[in-house]
Scaffold this motif. Structure first.
Motif, PDB file in Angstrom:
ATOM      1  N   LEU A  11       0.607  -1.369   0.265  1.00 47.82           N
ATOM      2  CA  LEU A  11      -0.325  -0.224   0.224  1.00 47.82           C
ATOM      3  C   LEU A  11       1.112   1.448   0.052  1.00 47.82           C
ATOM      4  CD1 LEU A  11      -2.828  -1.133   2.548  1.00 47.82           C
ATOM      5  CD2 LEU A  11      -2.969  -1.074   0.218  1.00 47.82           C
ATOM      6  N   LEU A  12       2.205   1.154   0.365  1.00 50.33           N
ATOM      7  CA  LEU A  12       3.084   2.411   0.039  1.00 50.33           C
ATOM      8  C   LEU A  12       3.125   2.381  -1.494  1.00 50.33           C
ATOM      9  CD1 LEU A  12       5.025   1.025   2.948  1.00 50.33           C
ATOM     10  CD2 LEU A  12       2.999   2.508   2.772  1.00 50.33           C
ATOM     11  N   THR A  13       2.996   3.392  -1.925  1.00 50.32           N
ATOM     12  CA  THR A  13       3.796   3.853  -3.649  1.00 50.32           C
ATOM     13  C   THR A  13       4.496   4.621  -4.061  1.00 50.32           C
ATOM     14  OG1 THR A  13       1.222   5.503  -4.017  1.00 50.32           O
ATOM     15  CG2 THR A  13       1.090   2.888  -3.971  1.00 50.32           C
ATOM     16  N   ASN A  14       5.014   5.459  -2.784  1.00 48.73           N
ATOM     17  CA  ASN A  14       6.453   6.288  -2.798  1.00 48.73           C
ATOM     18  C   ASN A  14       7.544   6.321  -1.805  1.00 48.73           C
ATOM     19  OD1 ASN A  14       5.651   8.553  -1.027  1.00 48.73           O
ATOM     20  ND2 ASN A  14       4.079   8.179  -1.610  1.00 48.73           N
ATOM     21  N   ASP A  15       8.350   6.913  -2.369  1.00 49.20           N
ATOM     22  CA  ASP A  15       9.865   6.576  -1.298  1.00 49.20           C
ATOM     23  C   ASP A  15       9.061   7.663   0.281  1.00 49.20           C
ATOM     24  OD1 ASP A  15      11.336   4.748  -3.116  1.00 49.20           O
ATOM     25  OD2 ASP A  15      12.237   6.754  -3.902  1.00 49.20           O
ATOM     26  N   HIS A 422      -5.410  -1.924  12.071  1.00 49.22           N
ATOM     27  CA  HIS A 422      -3.855  -0.644  12.962  1.00 49.22           C
ATOM     28  C   HIS A 422      -3.213  -0.029  11.923  1.00 49.22           C
ATOM     29  CE1 HIS A 422      -5.808   1.132  17.021  1.00 49.22           C
ATOM     30  NE2 HIS A 422      -6.776  -0.462  16.303  1.00 49.22           N
ATOM     31  N   GLU A 423      -2.647  -1.260  11.399  1.00 45.65           N
ATOM     32  CA  GLU A 423      -1.318  -1.130  10.519  1.00 45.65           C
ATOM     33  C   GLU A 423      -1.822  -0.683   9.236  1.00 45.65           C
ATOM     34  OE1 GLU A 423       1.302  -4.487   7.906  1.00 45.65           O
ATOM     35  OE2 GLU A 423       0.682  -4.752   9.620  1.00 45.65           O
ATOM     36  N   TYR A 424      -2.857  -1.704   8.775  1.00 46.71           N
ATOM     37  CA  TYR A 424      -3.837  -1.306   6.769  1.00 46.71           C
ATOM     38  C   TYR A 424      -4.086   0.301   7.418  1.00 46.71           C
ATOM     39  CZ  TYR A 424      -7.025  -2.295   3.139  1.00 46.71           C
ATOM     40  OH  TYR A 424      -7.635  -2.677   1.939  1.00 46.71           O
ATOM     41  N   PHE A 425      -4.589   0.768   8.332  1.00 43.95           N
ATOM     42  CA  PHE A 425      -4.979   2.087   8.865  1.00 43.95           C
ATOM     43  C   PHE A 425      -3.486   3.364   8.498  1.00 43.95           C
ATOM     44  CE2 PHE A 425      -4.592   5.919  11.245  1.00 43.95           C
ATOM     45  CZ  PHE A 425      -5.254   6.901  10.452  1.00 43.95           C
ATOM     46  N   ARG A 426      -2.607   2.698   9.119  1.00 43.56           N
ATOM     47  CA  ARG A 426      -1.018   2.942   9.093  1.00 43.56           C
ATOM     48  C   ARG A 426      -0.269   3.451   7.733  1.00 43.56           C
ATOM     49  NH1 ARG A 426       1.262   1.692  14.372  1.00 43.56           N
ATOM     50  NH2 ARG A 426      -0.209   2.094  16.213  1.00 43.56           N
ATOM     51  N   ARG A 427      -0.388   2.819   7.390  1.00 45.64           N
ATOM     52  CA  ARG A 427      -0.097   2.578   5.462  1.00 45.64           C
ATOM     53  C   ARG A 427      -0.645   2.937   5.043  1.00 45.64           C
ATOM     54  NH1 ARG A 427       3.247  -1.529   4.215  1.00 45.64           N
ATOM     55  NH2 ARG A 427       3.842  -3.494   5.907  1.00 45.64           N
ATOM     56  N   ILE A 428      -2.160   3.444   5.168  1.00 43.69           N
ATOM     57  CA  ILE A 428      -2.649   3.752   3.698  1.00 43.69           C
ATOM     58  C   ILE A 428      -2.529   5.627   4.551  1.00 43.69           C
ATOM     59  CG2 ILE A 428      -5.037   5.209   3.426  1.00 43.69           C
ATOM     60  CD1 ILE A 428      -5.895   2.252   4.241  1.00 43.69           C
ATOM     61  N   LEU A 429      -2.740   5.704   5.856  1.00 40.39           N
ATOM     62  CA  LEU A 429      -2.175   7.533   5.906  1.00 40.39           C
ATOM     63  C   LEU A 429      -0.568   7.962   5.513  1.00 40.39           C
ATOM     64  CD1 LEU A 429      -2.511   9.891   7.705  1.00 40.39           C
ATOM     65  CD2 LEU A 429      -1.516   8.384   9.855  1.00 40.39           C
ATOM     66  N   CYS A 430       0.058   6.464   5.637  1.00 41.64           N
ATOM     67  CA  CYS A 430       1.176   7.331   5.685  1.00 41.64           C
ATOM     68  C   CYS A 430       1.731   7.299   4.200  1.00 41.64           C
ATOM     69  CB  CYS A 430       2.505   6.370   5.689  1.00 41.64           C
ATOM     70  SG  CYS A 430       2.629   5.780   7.822  1.00 41.64           S
ATOM     71  N   ASN A 431       0.771   6.607   3.641  1.00 44.14           N
ATOM     72  CA  ASN A 431       0.689   6.298   1.408  1.00 44.14           C
ATOM     73  C   ASN A 431       0.447   8.719   1.112  1.00 44.14           C
ATOM     74  OD1 ASN A 431       1.331   5.847  -1.141  1.00 44.14           O
ATOM     75  ND2 ASN A 431      -1.113   5.867  -1.378  1.00 44.14           N
ATOM     76  N   ILE A 432      -0.713   8.154   1.567  1.00 45.78           N
ATOM     77  CA  ILE A 432      -1.404  10.064   1.177  1.00 45.78           C
ATOM     78  C   ILE A 432      -0.842  10.584   2.072  1.00 45.78           C
ATOM     79  CG2 ILE A 432      -3.457  11.537   1.569  1.00 45.78           C
ATOM     80  CD1 ILE A 432      -5.135   8.351   2.570  1.00 45.78           C
TER      81      ILE A 432
END
Length: 468
Positions: A11-15, A422-432
Motif C-alpha cells: 500500500l506504500l506507493t512512494n519513497d 491498525h497497520e492497514y490504517f497506518r499504511r494508508i495514512l502514510c501513503n496519502i
C-alpha cells in the motif's frame, strides 16, 4: 514493474510513504479505544481450540461474504466442523479480490502466524494445520496475541448492568496491557419493547441497589452505575444510535412516557423520539460532569432480515447503512450542551459516507480552544473501515479540519486477530501524506513536523486525548 502481493511496502506507493511508515508508524504501540473483545476471554487468557474459533467465530464480515458466495448457513453459524467452516472460508477468499477481507485475511495470517502463502482451496489444509499447531502454543492465547501486536490499551464495550468483574480480575492479575471498560447504555433508552425494557430496568435496579419506579429513579440508578464504571477506570462512553435526537420535551412528558412504558403501554413514534432525546441529553450531562469522552456511532439500519434474526439474533451480518437525516438534530443536541457549558470531548462515527462532509463541518462549530481536537470525527466505521472509506475520511478531514489532531484508528472488533487493521490504517495514512510530499503539496523541508504528525495520528494523539 509488478509489485509483489503484501510485501513490506504493501500500500506504500512512494519513497516518502515508505519512510514514514517503516521509520515512524510501524513500531508504535496500539491504543484500541473501541472494541468488542470479550473481557472474560482476556481475564481468563482464553486458549483457542482452532484458527476457526478465533478467526471465524462471531465475524459477521466473513459471514456476509460466505453467504454471498453461496455457502449454506450450516458452514457459517451451524454445527459444521472447524475444518469444514475453514474450508468454506478458503473457498470464498478466492472470490474476494478488492474486498478488504482479502487484505485483512492475509495480513492476519502473516502478522500472527508468519504465513506468506495465499489462502485458497489448494493451500487451505496446510494453512489450517500450521495455524492450529501455533495456536496450541502458550503465546497464542488471548493475552499472547495482544502482546504480539504491541497493544497498550483496549477499551471494551459494556452495559451499565455489567459487573465489570473481568476487568477487575484482569487488572489484579498484573497483566501489563490495560483493559478498560467503556459505558454503552443503549438498552436504557430502548423503550420500543416495553416487556424487555421492564426486565432491563429490573436488572439495573438490582445492580444499582435502588428501587426504580419513576424516571428520576432511572437517572439516579444510571448515575450510580456511571460512578461505579469510573471507579473501575472507565473514562469513555459509547452510544449506538440510528440517528441523533434533539426533540423539545418537558420533564412531565418524559416522566409520563416512562410511567406508561413501565405499565406495558406501547410508546408512539413521538414518545420514542422524545424519550431518546431526553436520555441522550442525560447521558451527555453525566459525561460532561466527569470529563469523560463521549462517542456516538450512528447511521446503521440493523436486523433487516427478520427470518434470520429469529434464528440467530443480532450482530450476525444482517445490518446495512441507513439513510436518515441527522444534521439538524446533531447541531441542536451539541448546541444545547455547549450553551450549558456541558459539552464533553466527543467522537462522532457516521456509517453513511454521504455524511462525511456534514460531520467534518459540524465538528468545527463546537471546537472551543480548550483541547486540541476536542470534537473528533471517528475513523471509518464498519462498512467504511476499508481502503476507500479510510481514504475518503482522511481526505475530508484534511480539507475541512485538522488531520494532525486526529486520534486515529480502532478495531471495533470481537477478534483478537483484528489488530492488523491498525497497520492497514497506518499504511494508508502514510501513503496519502507521502504522496502529498512528493507532489510538492506539503514541503519536504518540514519533514520533522510531518514525521511527528504520523506518529501523533498513529498513537500519541489518542494517548493524550484519552489520558491513557
Amino acid at each position: 514493474m509488478m509489485k509483489q502481493f503484501l510485501d513490506k511496502d504493501f500500500l506504500l506507493t512512494n519513497d516518502t510513504a515508505v519512510h514514514l511508515y517503516h521509520d515512524c508508524a510501524a513500531g508504535l504501540p496500539i491504543i484500541d479505544y473501541h472494541c468488542h473483545l470479550s473481557p472474560k476471554e482476556v481475564a481468563e487468557d482464553n486458549r483457542f481450540r482452532s484458527i476457526t474459533e478465533v478467526w471465524l467465530g462471531g465475524d459477521h464480515y466473513k459471514w456476509r461474504a460466505m453467504r454471498t458466495n453461496g455457502v449454506p448457513e450450516h458452514y457459517i453459524t451451524g454445527d459444521a466442523s472447524d475444518w469444514e467452516k475453514f474450508e468454506k472460508w478458503a473457498e470464498t477468499v478466492q472470490y474476494a479480490f478488492r474486498n478488504p477481507l482479502y487484505h485483512w485475511t492475509h495480513l492476519e495470517l502473516k502478522t500472527a502466524f508468519g504465513i506468506d502463502k495465499v489462502l485458497n482451496p489448494s493451500t487451505a489444509r496446510e494453512i489450517f494445520d500450521e495455524c492450529n499447531e501455533k495456536i496450541a502454543q502458550p503465546d497464542f492465547s488471548a493475552r499472547g496475541l495482544m502482546r504480539r501486536y504491541g497493544v497498550e490499551v483496549v477499551c471494551t464495550t459494556d452495559d451499565p448492568v455489567d459487573s465489570l468483574e473481568y476487568h477487575k480480575q484482569t487488572r489484579e492479575s498484573g497483566f501489563e496491557i490495560k483493559m478498560l471498560p467503556a459505558w454503552r447504555p443503549d438498552k436504557a433508552m430502548q423503550i420500543e419493547n416495553p416487556t424487555a425494557y421492564k426486565q432491563y430496568v429490573a436488572r439495573l435496579a438490582a445492580v444499582a441497589d435502588k428501587d426504580i419506579t419513576t424516571f428520576r429513579d432511572l437517572i439516579e440508578a444510571l448515575r450510580i452505575r456511571h460512578q461505579f464504571f469510573a471507579e473501575q477506570g472507565c473514562s469513555l462512553s459509547d452510544h449506538g444510535i440510528d440517528k441523533f435526537y434533539a426533540d423539545d420535551y418537558t420533564q412531565t412528558e418524559i416522566e409520563s412516557i416512562f410511567d406508561r412504558v413501565m405499565t406495558g403501554d406501547q410508546p408512539s413514534e413521538q414518545d420514542l423520539s422524545k424519550f431518546r432525546s431526553a436520555m441522550l441529553y442525560e447521558f451527555a450531562m453525566m459525561d460532561g460532569e466527569t470529563n469523560w469522552v463521549q462517542q456516538f456511532h450512528y447511521g446503521a439500519l440493523r436486523n433487516n432480515n427478520a427470518l434470520m434474526f429469529s434464528h440467530l439474533g443480532p450482530d450476525t451480518g444482517y445490518d446495512s447503512i441507513d439513510d436518515q437525516n441527522s444534521g439538524r438534530a446533531m447541531a441542536r443536541f451539541f448546541d444545547r450542551l455547549n450553551s450549558e457549558h456541558s459539552l464533553a470531548k466527543t467522537i462522532i462515527y457516521n456509517l453513511n459516507p454521504r455524511d462525511n462532509e456534514l460531520v467534518a463541518t459540524m465538528l468545527g462549530n463546537f471546537q472551543d480552544g480548550s483541547v486540541p481536537g476536542k470534537m473528533q470525527w471517528g475513523s471509518g466505521w464498519w462498512f467504511l473501515d476499508q481502503k476507500d472509506g479510510i481514504e475518503r475520511q482522511l481526505n475530508a478531514l484534511s480539507l475541512l479540519g485538522l488531520l494532525s489532531r486526529f486520534v486515529g484508528m480502532l478495531t471495533d472488533s470481537r477478534s483478537f486477530l483484528s489488530y492488523p487493521r491498525h497497520e492497514y490504517f497506518r499504511r494508508i495514512l502514510c501513503n496519502i501524506i507521502g504522496r502529498d510530499v512528493e507532489n510538492g503539496e506539503i514541503p519536504a523541508s518540514e519533514m520533522p513536523r510531518i514525521e511527528q504528525m504520523v506518529k501523533d495520528i498513529s498513537y500519541f494523539n489518542a494517548k493524550n486525548y484519552f489520558g491513557f
